[in-house]
Write a protein that holds these residues in place. Structure first.
Motif, PDB file in Angstrom:
ATOM      1  N   THR A  70       0.837  -1.194   0.000  1.00 60.12           N
ATOM      2  CA  THR A  70       0.000   0.000   0.000  1.00 60.12           C
ATOM      3  C   THR A  70       0.873   1.246   0.000  1.00 60.12           C
ATOM      4  OG1 THR A  70      -1.641  -1.213   1.307  1.00 60.12           O
ATOM      5  CG2 THR A  70      -1.872   1.186   1.222  1.00 60.12           C
ATOM      6  N   GLY A  71       0.457   2.269  -0.728  1.00 59.23           N
ATOM      7  CA  GLY A  71       1.134   3.560  -0.648  1.00 59.23           C
ATOM      8  C   GLY A  71       0.821   4.211   0.679  1.00 59.23           C
ATOM      9  N   VAL A  72       1.821   4.714   1.383  1.00 56.70           N
ATOM     10  CA  VAL A  72       1.631   5.212   2.749  1.00 56.70           C
ATOM     11  C   VAL A  72       2.319   6.558   2.932  1.00 56.70           C
ATOM     12  CG1 VAL A  72       2.222   4.820   5.177  1.00 56.70           C
ATOM     13  CG2 VAL A  72       1.362   2.928   3.790  1.00 56.70           C
ATOM     14  N   HIS A  73       1.589   7.502   3.530  1.00 58.06           N
ATOM     15  CA  HIS A  73       2.164   8.759   4.018  1.00 58.06           C
ATOM     16  C   HIS A  73       1.782   8.902   5.482  1.00 58.06           C
ATOM     17  CE1 HIS A  73       1.758   9.487  -0.351  1.00 58.06           C
ATOM     18  NE2 HIS A  73       2.785  10.305  -0.213  1.00 58.06           N
ATOM     19  N   VAL A  74       2.753   9.181   6.342  1.00 58.56           N
ATOM     20  CA  VAL A  74       2.497   9.443   7.755  1.00 58.56           C
ATOM     21  C   VAL A  74       2.907  10.882   8.045  1.00 58.56           C
ATOM     22  CG1 VAL A  74       3.108   8.847  10.139  1.00 58.56           C
ATOM     23  CG2 VAL A  74       2.866   7.039   8.416  1.00 58.56           C
TER      24      VAL A  74
END
Length: 314
Positions: A36-40
């Protein structure tokens, strides 16, 4: 929702603590491992507190400017109200769906989907349940993030249930070095912290008849005391003040503007400080809450006295 999403943005509240950022990173790491593409991210400051940076094992944390304007799926963690997202609050309405994962009793509900468990000692407890439901492997990087959240929000497991101790055991089996994770979070400060702490504690006032006769102790951290100090040093003041034997409730007022104060409230389990904080426009947990207020210190303290006088006993 999490299993089906191709891209997920995970947000912690402004000035994230170990539970907020650790929970976001643990879930983010698990999703990243799935492809999954993830930004935190979080609204402020520009970087995580120094003691939390090692948790970002895969470099998932991005600045505010790199957070998509309209995420496919937005997950908001450990955040009791949308205003606690700061400049990222607009993402809640713009997202295709917004899932709130939280344990604040004062969470009034925002976004489109909710997983709010006020009885959980930490948001990390809820996230571990999510990871189990996803069938995500509990590798060392994920376990370290979760352990950081547990150890801080339970005050080094002094406020942890048997179930949470069992969860901690799982994390240790996964390879977590408890001492290595805990030391920078709870037991390490620069020498300058001693001078700052001394200056703030010199303002401490004990009011044994307040807080429904259970006692209130409070101190004021002016800008001259905390300017240039690390976030974790300033936040640790309340942990020293709360050790006062004669007071059920402790409060630290931190100056964040010419006449603006951000307050930390703590109780020892006898009085609901979340209710008091809600009266002041804030919120949190029964035993750990906060609010922001404008005005003179004397006026803010008087409002707190009145709020505590009507706060429920636990």
């Amino acid at each position: 929702m999490l299993a089906a999403a191709s891209d997920v943005v995970l947000l912690a509240h402004v000035n994230p603590d170990a539970d907020a950022l650790g929970s976001a990173l643990a879930l983010g790491l698990a999703l990243h491992r799935r492809g999954t593409g993830v930004h935190v991210s979080f609204g402020a400051p520009d970087r995580p507190a120094e003691s939390l940076r090692a948790l970002d094992a895969d470099g998932l944390v991005v600045p505010v400017s790199a957070v998509p304007e309209a995420p496919e799926l937005l997950v908001v963690l450990d955040t009791g109200s949308v205003d606690r997202l700061g400049p990222l609050a607009s993402r809640v309405d713009a997202a295709g769906a917004t899932l709130v994962v939280d344990h604040h009793v004062s969470n009034g509900g925002f976004g489109t989907h909710f997983l709010v468990e006020p009885t959980a000692e930490a948001t990390a407890v809820i996230v571990l349940g999510l990871l189990d439901a996803l069938g995500a492997p509990l590798d060392l990087a994920i376990a370290r993030c979760l352990y950081a959240g547990l150890v801080t929000d339970t005050r080094n497991f002094r406020a942890a249930s048997a179930r949470t101790h069992d969860m901690a055991a799982r994390l240790l089996v996964a390879g977590v070095d408890a001492e290595a994770v805990t030391r920078p979070l709870l037991d390490t400060h620069p020498f300058s912290w001693l001078g700052m702490l001394s200056a703030v504690l010199s303002t401490a006032t004990l009011e044994p008849d307040e807080a429904r006769g259970l006692g209130l102790v409070w101190a004021c951290a002016g800008s001259e005391h905390i300017e240039g100090g690390r976030q974790e040093e300033v936040e640790s003041i309340i942990d020293v003040l709360r050790t006062t034997a004669e007071a059920e409730v402790a409060m630290v007022l931190k100056q964040v503007g010419p006449a603006r104060w951000r307050a930390n409230l703590r109780s020892k389990g006898g009085l609901d400080v979340a209710a008091a904080a809600a009266t002041m426009g804030g919120g949190g947990h029964y035993s750990a809450s906060g609010f922001t207020a404008d005005g003179r210190v004397a006026d803010v303290v008087e409002e707190v006295r009145q709020a505590l006088a009507s706060a429920p006993l636990l």
